[in-house]
Design a protein around this motif. Structure first.
Motif, PDB file in Angstrom:
ATOM      1  N   PHE A 101      21.898 -11.753 -36.580  1.00 11.13           N
ATOM      2  CA  PHE A 101      20.526 -12.243 -36.438  1.00 11.13           C
ATOM      3  C   PHE A 101      19.734 -12.088 -37.733  1.00 11.13           C
ATOM      4  O   PHE A 101      20.123 -11.382 -38.654  1.00 11.13           O
ATOM      5  CB  PHE A 101      19.818 -11.498 -35.306  1.00 11.13           C
TER       6      PHE A 101
ATOM      7  N   GLN B  81      22.211  -1.908 -42.420  1.00  7.54           N
ATOM      8  CA  GLN B  81      22.075  -2.270 -41.005  1.00  7.54           C
ATOM      9  C   GLN B  81      22.621  -3.673 -40.770  1.00  7.54           C
ATOM     10  O   GLN B  81      23.306  -3.928 -39.782  1.00  7.54           O
ATOM     11  CB  GLN B  81      20.606  -2.201 -40.582  1.00  7.54           C
TER      12      GLN B  81
ATOM     13  N   GLY C 193      18.158  -1.293 -44.775  1.00  7.09           N
ATOM     14  CA  GLY C 193      18.128  -2.627 -44.181  1.00  7.09           C
ATOM     15  C   GLY C 193      19.426  -3.389 -44.423  1.00  7.09           C
ATOM     16  O   GLY C 193      19.993  -3.987 -43.498  1.00  7.09           O
TER      17      GLY C 193
ATOM     18  N   LYS D 274      16.762 -10.644 -38.167  1.00  5.96           N
ATOM     19  CA  LYS D 274      16.340  -9.274 -38.375  1.00  5.96           C
ATOM     20  C   LYS D 274      17.483  -8.388 -37.899  1.00  5.96           C
ATOM     21  O   LYS D 274      17.982  -8.588 -36.796  1.00  5.96           O
ATOM     22  CB  LYS D 274      15.075  -9.017 -37.547  1.00  5.96           C
ATOM     23  N   SER D 275      17.885  -7.457 -38.734  1.00  2.00           N
ATOM     24  CA  SER D 275      19.004  -6.622 -38.308  1.00  2.00           C
ATOM     25  C   SER D 275      18.625  -5.907 -37.024  1.00  2.00           C
ATOM     26  O   SER D 275      17.514  -5.416 -36.888  1.00  2.00           O
ATOM     27  CB  SER D 275      19.348  -5.610 -39.402  1.00  2.00           C
ATOM     28  N   ASN D 276      19.550  -5.894 -36.083  1.00  4.36           N
ATOM     29  CA  ASN D 276      19.221  -5.334 -34.770  1.00  4.36           C
ATOM     30  C   ASN D 276      20.292  -4.379 -34.287  1.00  4.36           C
ATOM     31  O   ASN D 276      20.883  -4.584 -33.243  1.00  4.36           O
ATOM     32  CB  ASN D 276      19.007  -6.461 -33.755  1.00  4.36           C
ATOM     33  N   PRO D 277      20.555  -3.318 -35.057  1.00  3.32           N
ATOM     34  CA  PRO D 277      21.520  -2.338 -34.541  1.00  3.32           C
ATOM     35  C   PRO D 277      20.985  -1.707 -33.256  1.00  3.32           C
ATOM     36  O   PRO D 277      19.778  -1.590 -33.085  1.00  3.32           O
ATOM     37  CB  PRO D 277      21.622  -1.314 -35.669  1.00  3.32           C
ATOM     38  N   PHE D 278      21.899  -1.348 -32.385  1.00  2.00           N
ATOM     39  CA  PHE D 278      21.461  -0.668 -31.156  1.00  2.00           C
ATOM     40  C   PHE D 278      21.053   0.747 -31.503  1.00  2.00           C
ATOM     41  O   PHE D 278      21.588   1.336 -32.439  1.00  2.00           O
ATOM     42  CB  PHE D 278      22.607  -0.623 -30.141  1.00  2.00           C
TER      43      PHE D 278
END
Lengths: 538, 286
Positions: free
Chosen positions: B126, B188, B185, B128-132
């Motif tokens: 995605f 990630q 960032g 925007k990086s979206n690590p859990f």
């Protein structure tokens, strides 16, 4: 100065001031409760007050206040409140004395305070000890330590008596009750089975036989308990013989150093926290109330968490957002504002009479008409409180769920996770800190609640804890004691309110302490989770 | 971001930009450009948000194990088209799709297609990086756990292999159990790539993966993309034309829900067939 208003400085000062007033109020309240409660347990010096009319009292100074204008007789300006004890002699534990009436005051080193199982404290001098028919005069330098040793022995016997009463005799009663219910069950079902009936009756006979032996043991112990006696002399010269079995503790405050007093204080405090109440709750400890409060809050938490979370999940994640969901949400919010006694009444109607009645008529038919679950109990009280606090959990959880960023959900879905997997593995963990905030609020509210409990299961004295050694160990149908109700009972329902006053403060102090401890636990857990599941990127 | 897109598109609907008329509306659907060995085929794809049309009769073939870039101004439908490939648009309530997309010759809109299975085959990274909010290890192992792999040794292998593929292993191998939120960032974003390729997808979709990163992190991701195309078919959406020129083999220029031109990157940037494309890639507008 218009600029000040425009820049907003004035508002900042006003808000700061308001915050400070609030903090001072909270701090003052805590300080008052802590000093009044904790201070009352200190073994204060005991003074001998000789009055002009010839009477004399041994008492601890509890208060001093000015009497404006005096009473016209003595012309004194101050009066003092003494705790004089000896309720069996004077009728009251406390006495107001005008300072002008006091002829002399000193602190005799040999003044003894006895904490008794009945009649409250005794203040006086040790005249003699009668031990196994042998008399030790009070003037003997070893007399007091002999007394302490004998009291310790007596306390040990007391423990044994308690063990027999709660253990052996408790088992016997439990067994008899079980057989009796079996017998009654036969009758209720209309079964005619003489063999079984005879068997049950035989067992009851057996139990009764065992009871006889236990009773004999008890009698022997009681005889031993009351064999030794202390002869006491009050300040006014009244002689009183007190069996040592009736004494809990003895101390001579005037001859104790600070360290000794501190040790005694700790002992007394521990006794207060760990003992059962005595004398209509005005003496002894409050352990059952602490236990009941904590257990009730735990059961409530266990019930309220899944319900609140599931409801919030449905509202936020699955339900189609529309008018209906908005109405439900408003209703949930309003539910949080319903007076707690209304929940109590609902609990009585729904849980006690409704569900409890059904449970009784299905599973506990033999015991009817005496109700098992159809009456107040810790389970129903916990469930009522769960109802009361579920809106708080729902609201907090919903906020937590709403704060989980959308791109994290999409990230999970894009990896081939189903919606359920995404919710379970990503969304809920991210929302856990908020969910725990909800639990903290719920616990804080539930711990302090009294009104709904009074009608759903709290009693002023519950001799049996909801946990014991009989299957199923956790007896959720039992009535229980609660710190909040204990405060009300001690302060406003007690026959001896003046004596109970320190207990009221102590109980309030402990209640606050428990709320704080429970909250701190939850906050620590929450902070750990926050670190683990921080959702802010970068 | 999703629901915002059609609105942006509306704002952008100018009759003329720098003297260039928007692509004619009622034109015949173009035949998809022949590309060697296509993996994904898009035929007559139209997408509507409610009544607003966001994609208009898209036809294209995406070549296997190549990097295909979508370029175009904001709101032209690049991300929307990208999200069709893993059916992430299904999450939007009033989104309607006409036409056909097939991967390896199988339609992805068939009713017998398991959508979670499709998404396992079409990974996504995605904007925007979206690590859990989990550990680095758990992030990479997530897809495998979803797929039901429980054995620790297998998971360990998957995590190591994919962190290495994403050129992140050396930086994080000593703190696999730390929270992924503690990474920078760029790290990630590479973690998200590792997480996506750990599922072994056929296609990897990248939605402006570098838009929030600094040049150094961007360069790392671009190297990674070039590396990964040996194994995966990559579709990348980018705002940055230089980036498209650097990393992609094929480029599609999109404008207001339509593909204006789709060809090899070389051709698009050096010798575009359409004036509109030339104006855009040469920076006359956009």
């Amino acid at each position: 100065m218009p600029n000040l208003w425009k820049a907003g400085d004035a508002y900042i000062w006003i808000s700061g001031l308001a915050l400070m007033v609030t903090l001072v109020m909270i701090g003052g309240l805590l300080f008052l409760i802590a000093t009044k409660g904790l201070g009352s347990m200190w073994p204060a010096d005991i003074g001998r007050y000789e009055l002009r009319d010839g009477s004399a009292y041994l008492g601890q100074l509890r208060a001093r206040e000015s009497v404006r204008g005096g009473d016209g007789v003595s012309g004194s300006e101050f009066r003092v409140k003494l705790k004089i004890g000896n309720r069996d002699i004077y009728g009251l534990d406390f006495k107001w004395i005008n300072e002008g009436d006091v002829k002399s005051r000193d602190y005799p080193r040999d003044a003894v305070v006895l904490e008794r199982h009945e009649w409250g404290d005794y203040h006086g001098y040790l005249k003699e000890i009668r031990k196994n028919g042998q008399v030790i005069p009070g003037t003997d330098p070893e007399a007091f330590s002999v007394l302490l040793g004998l009291i310790r022995d007596a306390n040990r016997i007391h423990e044994r008596i308690l063990k027999i009463e709660k253990g052996e005799i408790g088992d016997i009663n439990y067994g008899i009750e079980k057989q009796r219910l079996k017998l009654k069950g036969l009758a209720v079902r209309g079964e005619h089975n003489p063999a079984k009936e005879a068997e049950y009756r035989l067992k009851i006979k057996e139990y009764e036989g065992r009871y006889k032996t236990s009773e004999a043991k008890l009698e022997a112990l009681y005889a031993e308990l009351n064999r030794n006696e202390a002869v006491m002399l009050s300040a006014g010269g009244n002689e009183k013989t007190i069996p040592l079995g009736k004494i809990v503790m003895a101390h001579r405050p005037n001859s104790m150093g600070f360290v000794e007093k501190a040790g005694f204080y700790v002992k007394r405090f521990w006794g207060f926290v760990s003992d059962d109440p005595r004398e209509a709750n005005t003496e002894g400890g409050i352990f059952p109330a602490i236990f009941g409060t904590v257990l009730m809050v735990l059961i409530m938490s266990i019930v309220v968490m899944p319900f609140g979370i599931v409801a919030a999940l449905y509202l936020r994640e699955y339900a189609r957002q529309g008018v209906m969901v908005r109405i439900v949400r408003i209703c949930v919010n309003n539910l949080a504002g319903v007076p707690s006694i209304v929940f109590g009444v609902f609990g009585v109607g729904f849980f006690l009479y409704g569900i409890g009645g059904i449970i009784d008529s299905v599973f506990f038919k033999e015991a009817l008409p005496s109700p098992t679950f159809g009456t107040g109990g810790i389970l129903w009280a916990s469930l009522t409180l769960a109802l009361l606090t579920v809106p708080v959990v729902i609201v907090a959880t919903e906020e937590g769920l709403a704060a989980v960023p959308r791109n994290i959900r999409e990230g999970s879905l894009a990896l081939g996770a189903t919606k359920f997997e995404t919710t379970w593995k990503v969304v809920i963990p991210s929302a856990l800190p908020a969910i725990l905030t909800g639990l903290i609020l719920a616990v804080a509210r539930a711990t302090g609640e009294v009104a709904p409990l009074m009608i759903t299961g709290v009693v002023k004295l519950a001799p049996d804890l909801p946990i014991d050694g009989h299957f199923p160990f956790l007896h959720l149908e039992r009535k229980f004691m609660h710190l909040g109700f204990h405060i009300y009972d001690l302060g406003f329902q007690s026959p001896n309110a003046e004596a109970a006053k320190p207990m009221v403060f102590m109980t309030a102090f402990l209640l606050i302490l428990i709320v704080v401890v429970l909250n701190i636990t939850a906050i620590v857990i929450r902070n750990r989770l926050r670190k683990k599941y921080a959702t802010s990127a970068v | 971001m999703l629901s915002g897109e059609p609105m942006e598109r509306q704002e952008f609907r100018a009759p003329e930009i720098n003297g260039v008329a928007p692509a004619p509306k009622a034109k015949k659907p173009e035949k998809a450009k022949p590309v060697p060995d296509p993996l994904v085929k898009v035929e007559d794809l139209s997408l509507f948000y409610g009544t607003k049309q966001a994609l208009q009769d898209i036809n294209m073939n995406i070549p296997r194990r190549q990097v295909t870039a979508f370029i175009g101004p904001s709101g032209c439908g690049k991300s929307t088209l990208l999200r069709c490939f893993n059916r992430l648009n299904d999450l939007i309530d009033d989104c309607r799709i006409e036409g056909e997309i097939s991967i390896n010759g199988k339609s992805i809109f068939n009713s017998d297609v398991d959508i979670t299975d499709l998404r396992k085959r079409v990974g996504m990274v995605f904007q925007k990086s979206n690590p859990f909010p989990k550990s680095i290890y758990e992030n990479v192992a997530y897809g495998a756990r979803i797929a039901g792999i429980k054995k620790k040794s297998v998971l360990d292998d998957i995590v190591e292999k994919n962190l290495k593929r994403a050129a992140l292993w050396d930086e994080v191998n000593d703190r696999l159990n730390d929270s992924a939120m503690g990474l920078s960032g760029g790290q990630q974003q590479r973690l998200c790539i590792a997480r996506a390729i750990a599922v072994e997808p056929d296609v990897l979709l990248m939605d402006e993966p570098c838009s929030a990163l600094d040049p150094i992190a961007t360069a790392k991701i671009e190297d990674l993309v070039t590396e990964l195309k040996n194994k995966f078919t990559i579709v990348i959406v980018t705002h940055n034309m230089q980036q498209a020129a650097r990393v992609s083999d094929y480029t599609a220029f999109m404008y207001i829900g339509d593909i204006v031109e789709f060809d090899t990157t070389e051709k698009i940037f050096l010798n575009p067939a359409k004036k509109h494309t030339e104006d855009y890639v040469s920076g006359k507008f956009g």
